[in-house]
Design a protein around this motif. Structure first.
Motif, mmCIF file in Angstrom:
data_model
loop_
_atom_site.group_PDB
_atom_site.id
_atom_site.type_symbol
_atom_site.label_atom_id
_atom_site.label_comp_id
_atom_site.label_asym_id
_atom_site.label_seq_id
_atom_site.Cartn_x
_atom_site.Cartn_y
_atom_site.Cartn_z
ATOM 1 N N GLY A 170 -104.395 -40.572 53.215
ATOM 2 C CA GLY A 170 -105.165 -40.653 52.098
ATOM 3 C C GLY A 170 -106.341 -41.853 52.029
ATOM 4 O O GLY A 170 -107.238 -41.901 51.324
ATOM 5 N N ARG A 172 -108.949 -44.552 53.069
ATOM 6 C CA ARG A 172 -110.397 -44.242 54.027
ATOM 7 C C ARG A 172 -110.765 -45.672 54.479
ATOM 8 O O ARG A 172 -111.970 -45.529 54.828
ATOM 9 N N GLU A 229 -107.219 -49.676 47.676
ATOM 10 C CA GLU A 229 -106.672 -48.491 48.193
ATOM 11 C C GLU A 229 -104.962 -48.596 48.128
ATOM 12 O O GLU A 229 -104.255 -47.448 47.761
ATOM 13 N N LEU A 233 -102.345 -46.199 46.434
ATOM 14 C CA LEU A 233 -101.777 -45.054 46.905
ATOM 15 C C LEU A 233 -100.348 -45.519 47.317
ATOM 16 O O LEU A 233 -99.587 -44.403 47.767
ATOM 17 N N GLU A 270 -101.136 -39.358 42.207
ATOM 18 C CA GLU A 270 -102.573 -39.567 42.750
ATOM 19 C C GLU A 270 -102.566 -39.081 44.000
ATOM 20 O O GLU A 270 -103.436 -38.411 44.646
ATOM 21 N N HIS A 274 -106.530 -34.000 44.709
ATOM 22 C CA HIS A 274 -107.662 -33.863 45.451
ATOM 23 C C HIS A 274 -108.105 -35.225 45.674
ATOM 24 O O HIS A 274 -108.372 -36.013 44.656
ATOM 25 N N SER A 275 -108.727 -35.609 46.815
ATOM 26 C CA SER A 275 -109.264 -36.838 47.136
ATOM 27 C C SER A 275 -110.661 -37.035 46.443
ATOM 28 O O SER A 275 -111.211 -38.181 46.003
ATOM 29 N N THR A 276 -111.122 -35.798 46.057
ATOM 30 C CA THR A 276 -112.765 -35.886 45.271
ATOM 31 C C THR A 276 -112.616 -36.817 43.984
ATOM 32 O O THR A 276 -111.396 -36.237 42.979
ATOM 33 N N ARG A 278 -111.171 -39.647 43.515
ATOM 34 C CA ARG A 278 -110.254 -41.023 43.878
ATOM 35 C C ARG A 278 -110.617 -42.316 43.422
ATOM 36 O O ARG A 278 -110.092 -43.034 43.047
ATOM 37 N N ASN A 401 -110.872 -31.028 40.681
ATOM 38 C CA ASN A 401 -109.602 -31.888 40.701
ATOM 39 C C ASN A 401 -108.644 -31.267 39.769
ATOM 40 O O ASN A 401 -107.204 -31.392 39.870
#
Length: 406
Positions: A170, A172, A229, A233, A270, A274-276, A278, A401
């Motif tokens: 997850g 980035r 991040e 996460l 989380e 979906h990562s969109t 985030r 999402n």
């Protein structure tokens, strides 16, 4: 916390007395997303001027996860390419990641043949094999073998970091992933503090000496991003204090703090989303959307599912309509109005379809468009131009999402 009894069992007579490998084997038998990375592999530093990209770092983590309790053995390990691609159709990126792992050098302090202090440089991957597919097939496996130096570091590791696969995939930022590994290792040691000088921090995170020379840049581009991040996460949060000599920062002390149960549950939730969106959720740019969509049942609306949140820009766009002059934005003819029918032919249809494909999470674009029309109702008749484009994009992200992957 004491190790569970199952972690202390040996898998065979030739199993080394290495706790990290016993735990790795136990987690493999248990299944789930948790896996072990031996401590010495976490702490090994990059050679000056070299580092791993985010994708290569993820592949290395997946290799360690797949090898499990056998990572120390002089044998080959294998993994499906599909487990690496994660939705990408082509395998060309796998080749790039493998070659990057082969050519990246790591370093550790050692002694020379004369007993003098020396720096040893080595690779972690000794050999790899990639199956060549026939035609356009997207199947296949890769095999690899760790180098003797990598296996030695694994065998010498009496400590380890327990990491979460979904969290690793997850991130980035490659720097966030590396700092996450450092924190997971120190939390398991019950030594949640990591004090390091700036040179050591750069070596550990793989930051080139010519990059972010000003510590203010390093703080803003690396540490602040990594903290955001990790806090979102992982099962812990990270803070740091800076020690200065004059005006220059010389040392940093990181403190890794385990989260309480509610915060850990929020992190797990989380990771399942979906990562969109985030980043927007991390920055607080999301708000709960009141259920006005007839496609959502009252039962669904009463549950805290992903997708009941929407980027605040969407709410601001729709709320601003009441105060606007209701004029159309004729400067952008492609968005003069939202199409009434299928998104196939026409300038506006093609533009809307492109956004739906990019941000709709794989759902049929026309299904998303129908839901959008029902949700917007009469408001859609007075929305045009950039406002319409942003509203449609925000809805596509919200739809993905809320429902996850189709």
């Amino acid at each position: 916390m004491a190790e569970p009894a199952e972690f202390e069992q040996q898998d065979g007579a030739d199993e080394p007395q290495v706790r990290s490998m016993r735990v790795a084997a136990a987690l493999t038998r248990k299944g789930g997303d948790e896996f072990v990375k031996p401590g010495k592999l976490v702490e090994v530093r990059f050679v000056k001027g070299q580092s791993l990209s985010l994708t290569a770092s993820r592949l290395l983590a997946l290799m360690i996860l797949t090898a499990g309790g056998d990572a120390w053995r002089d044998t080959t390990h294998r993994m499906r390419k599909a487990d690496i691609r994660r939705g990408h159709k082509g395998n060309e990126r796998i080749v790039d990641m493998l070659e990057e792992l082969h050519r990246t050098l790591f370093a550790e302090d050692d002694t020379s043949w004369r007993g003098k202090r020396a720096t040893k440089r080595f690779n972690l991957i000794q050999a790899s094999w990639e199956e060549v597919e026939d035609g356009d097939r997207e199947t296949g496996w890769i095999e690899w073998q760790f180098t003797p130096d990598a296996r030695r570091l694994i065998q010498e590791s009496q400590t380890y970091a327990v990491m979460n696969r979904q969290a690793v995939l997850g991130f980035r930022s490659a720097y966030a992933l590396k700092l996450y590994e450092e924190g997971a290792l120190r939390l398991h040691r019950r030594q949640p503090v990591w004090k390091v000088d700036v040179v050591g921090l750069r070596a550990a995170l793989g930051i080139d000496l010519d990059k972010y020379k000003d510590f203010a840049q390093l703080r803003r581009k690396v540490l602040t991003v990594a903290k955001a991040e990790i806090d979102q996460l992982s099962h812990f949060t990270v803070e740091w204090t800076e020690t200065r000599r004059g005006r220059a920062v010389t040392d940093i002390e990181f403190r890794f703090v385990p989260k309480g149960a509610p915060a850990q549950i929020a992190a797990v939730d989380e990771l399942e989303r979906h990562s969109t969106g985030r980043q927007a959720r991390r920055e607080g740019l999301v708000e709960t959307l009141v259920n006005t969509d007839p496609m959502i049942s009252p039962v669904e609306a009463s549950e805290p599912v992903a997708g009941t949140e929407v980027a605040s820009v969407l709410k601001k766009v729709t709320a601003a309509l009441a105060a606007s002059d209701r004029g159309r934005d004729t400067a952008n003819e492609a968005w003069a109005r939202f199409p009434d029918g299928p998104l196939h032919f026409g300038v506006t249809e093609q533009a809307a379809r492109a956004i739906g494909v990019q941000h709709g999470g794989g759902w049929d674009v026309d299904v998303i468009a129908d839901a959008y029309r029902k949700h917007m109702g009469d408001r859609l008749a007075v929305l045009s131009g950039k406002k319409l484009e942003r509203s449609w994009k925000g809805w596509c992200e919200t739809f993905a999402n809320r429902r996850g992957r189709p």
